[in-house]
Each structure stands twice: as structure tokens, then as C-alpha cells.
Write a protein that holds these residues in place. Sequence first.
Motif, PDB file in Angstrom:
ATOM      1  N   GLU A 104      -7.570 -34.839   4.303  1.00  0.00           N
ATOM      2  CA  GLU A 104      -8.500 -34.640   5.418  1.00  0.00           C
ATOM      3  C   GLU A 104      -9.389 -35.861   5.623  1.00  0.00           C
ATOM      4  O   GLU A 104      -9.709 -36.223   6.752  1.00  0.00           O
ATOM      5  N   VAL A 105      -9.795 -36.481   4.536  1.00  0.00           N
ATOM      6  CA  VAL A 105     -10.668 -37.660   4.628  1.00  0.00           C
ATOM      7  C   VAL A 105      -9.860 -38.911   4.966  1.00  0.00           C
ATOM      8  O   VAL A 105     -10.195 -39.664   5.887  1.00  0.00           O
ATOM      9  N   LYS A 106      -8.772 -39.131   4.240  1.00  0.00           N
ATOM     10  CA  LYS A 106      -8.028 -40.383   4.369  1.00  0.00           C
ATOM     11  C   LYS A 106      -7.232 -40.477   5.674  1.00  0.00           C
ATOM     12  O   LYS A 106      -7.110 -41.566   6.246  1.00  0.00           O
ATOM     13  N   GLU A 107      -6.653 -39.369   6.151  1.00  0.00           N
ATOM     14  CA  GLU A 107      -5.897 -39.413   7.397  1.00  0.00           C
ATOM     15  C   GLU A 107      -6.817 -39.739   8.577  1.00  0.00           C
ATOM     16  O   GLU A 107      -6.475 -40.529   9.453  1.00  0.00           O
ATOM     17  N   SER A 108      -7.988 -39.122   8.583  1.00  0.00           N
ATOM     18  CA  SER A 108      -8.955 -39.421   9.632  1.00  0.00           C
ATOM     19  C   SER A 108      -9.422 -40.866   9.540  1.00  0.00           C
ATOM     20  O   SER A 108      -9.554 -41.560  10.558  1.00  0.00           O
ATOM     21  N   LEU A 115     -21.144 -41.784  16.420  1.00  0.00           N
ATOM     22  CA  LEU A 115     -20.263 -40.668  16.717  1.00  0.00           C
ATOM     23  C   LEU A 115     -19.480 -40.318  15.464  1.00  0.00           C
ATOM     24  O   LEU A 115     -18.739 -41.153  14.929  1.00  0.00           O
ATOM     25  N   PHE A 116     -19.649 -39.102  14.978  1.00  0.00           N
ATOM     26  CA  PHE A 116     -18.849 -38.610  13.859  1.00  0.00           C
ATOM     27  C   PHE A 116     -17.678 -37.844  14.464  1.00  0.00           C
ATOM     28  O   PHE A 116     -17.862 -36.757  15.037  1.00  0.00           O
ATOM     29  N   VAL A 117     -16.469 -38.399  14.364  1.00  0.00           N
ATOM     30  CA  VAL A 117     -15.317 -37.801  15.035  1.00  0.00           C
ATOM     31  C   VAL A 117     -14.251 -37.386  14.040  1.00  0.00           C
ATOM     32  O   VAL A 117     -14.046 -38.022  13.009  1.00  0.00           O
ATOM     33  N   SER A 118     -13.565 -36.306  14.365  1.00  0.00           N
ATOM     34  CA  SER A 118     -12.428 -35.884  13.553  1.00  0.00           C
ATOM     35  C   SER A 118     -11.201 -36.680  13.964  1.00  0.00           C
ATOM     36  O   SER A 118     -11.131 -37.235  15.057  1.00  0.00           O
ATOM     37  N   GLY A 119     -10.216 -36.708  13.083  1.00  0.00           N
ATOM     38  CA  GLY A 119      -9.002 -37.456  13.384  1.00  0.00           C
ATOM     39  C   GLY A 119      -8.278 -36.927  14.603  1.00  0.00           C
ATOM     40  O   GLY A 119      -7.783 -37.697  15.434  1.00  0.00           O
ATOM     41  N   LYS A 120      -8.192 -35.607  14.730  1.00  0.00           N
ATOM     42  CA  LYS A 120      -7.518 -35.004  15.889  1.00  0.00           C
ATOM     43  C   LYS A 120      -8.239 -35.386  17.179  1.00  0.00           C
ATOM     44  O   LYS A 120      -7.605 -35.713  18.184  1.00  0.00           O
ATOM     45  N   PHE A 121      -9.550 -35.331  17.169  1.00  0.00           N
ATOM     46  CA  PHE A 121     -10.340 -35.691  18.336  1.00  0.00           C
ATOM     47  C   PHE A 121     -10.163 -37.168  18.652  1.00  0.00           C
ATOM     48  O   PHE A 121     -10.051 -37.563  19.817  1.00  0.00           O
TER      49      PHE A 121
END
Length: 247
Positions: free
Chosen positions: A120-124, A73-79
Amino acid sequence: MRNMLDLALITLILPALFFLPEPCRASAEVITRLPTSEKVVALTLDGCETKTPSFLDHTILDFLVREKIPCTLFVSGKFALRNSAELARVSKLGFIRIENHSMSHHQHMEKLDSGCFVAEVKESEKIITEITGIRPTLFRFPAGNYDRRSLEAVESLGYQVVHWTFASGDPSRDMTAKGLSRWVLSQTKPGDILIFHINGRGYHTGEALPHIVEELKKKGFTFVSLGDFGPVEPPSAGRARMEARTL
């Protein structure tokens, strides 16, 4: 005064350094298939959230868990934040891998300034690590959009970029379950990386996926996790095009 000026200069240029690849590290490769001719496929599913809340599609998730289908599963941080409890649970199953799909799912990350890009990369990454206890090492660009600079920047942050072999078509409302099954089954070849959505945008995926899995197994295919076959290979010239730019 000189020290203050030096500090200000460092503050301005430091974010830009993240866009410089580390020597002998960045390979500038996007993975679109497994390096094998064996009849195996890697199942991947994207979960992201942009303007409206998005949740895990349980028709899909429950099937994967029940049948113990290896997948990523490739997920975004918000998701990930909105679905944290369930992601924490499935990440412990051993056959579901949770990887990085950026924080906010900007569809053109290559246009972000360096500071925003790194965030965007590190927070996620931080969120996924806290939820699963495992630091993600694979990254998928939202919508498949990138340029060489952004690709090298992600690699310099310790990631391997993995996209897909061909567009499944599942985000299209016009693609019926039968059409989705027919298309995927006609296109799938040994070593392919399949892409679907598990955030509600795979409109007929929950209906089609059990049939796709069943038919691929009848053809002798086995589902494997990304990384089961060691280093993955870069795309060939013919299949390197990002067919799913609008995913």
C-alpha cells in the motif's frame, strides 16, 4: 532440500520484517502542527479514490493555483493514476507538494498483514514518483487510523507521518460553507496544519476556502509548505487525539 526449506522460510518471514522499526530511526511520532509560534499555517488537502472514480476538485485547485497558495496534496495511488496529467502539471509549480496517502485508502491500514501494508505504501510511492519526478517523503494514514506498529513500519520505509491539528469538517454534507468557514477560523492557531479534501468529498470547501484564506491573511497568517520550518514536532498530549477518525 535444506536450501529449499531455508528459502521458503525467508520468503515467509521477509514481509514481516518491514513491520520492525530500524534501530534509532523510527521515532513513532505523528506530526499535527508546525514547530513554530509564528502566525503561519500549513494547508493540506486529501485526494483519494476507493470504490468510485474520483477527480480533482477544480473549484479548489484553480483557486490554489491562481492565488499561488503553498499547500500539500496527500493523494492515494489510485487517485494519482486517474488524475496523473493534472498532478504532474501542478507538481511543477513549486508551491504544491504531492505526498503519499496509500494506494487504495484502506481506512484501517493497521489491520492489514505486513505484505499488503508495505505494498500500500510502496505502490503509491512508485506512482507518485513516476508522475511528479519526486519521491514522496510524507505519509498520511487514511482516516487517521494507525497503531504503534503501523506507524513505526511507515517510518522504517523512510516516511514522516503528518496528520492535522483539528478536523475541518469538510467531508460532512451537513456542514455549510458558512459553517465550515466559521469553524476553521475560530479554531486556527499559529503553526496549525489544516486539512480539507480535493477529491469531491469536501462538499463546500470550494466555496468556503477563498473566504477562509482571505480572513486568515487579514489576521496576519501566512500560508507555508510543510517542511518550511525544519523538523515538525510531535503532537502535544492535549491535541494528539485524532479528532477526525471518520474523515
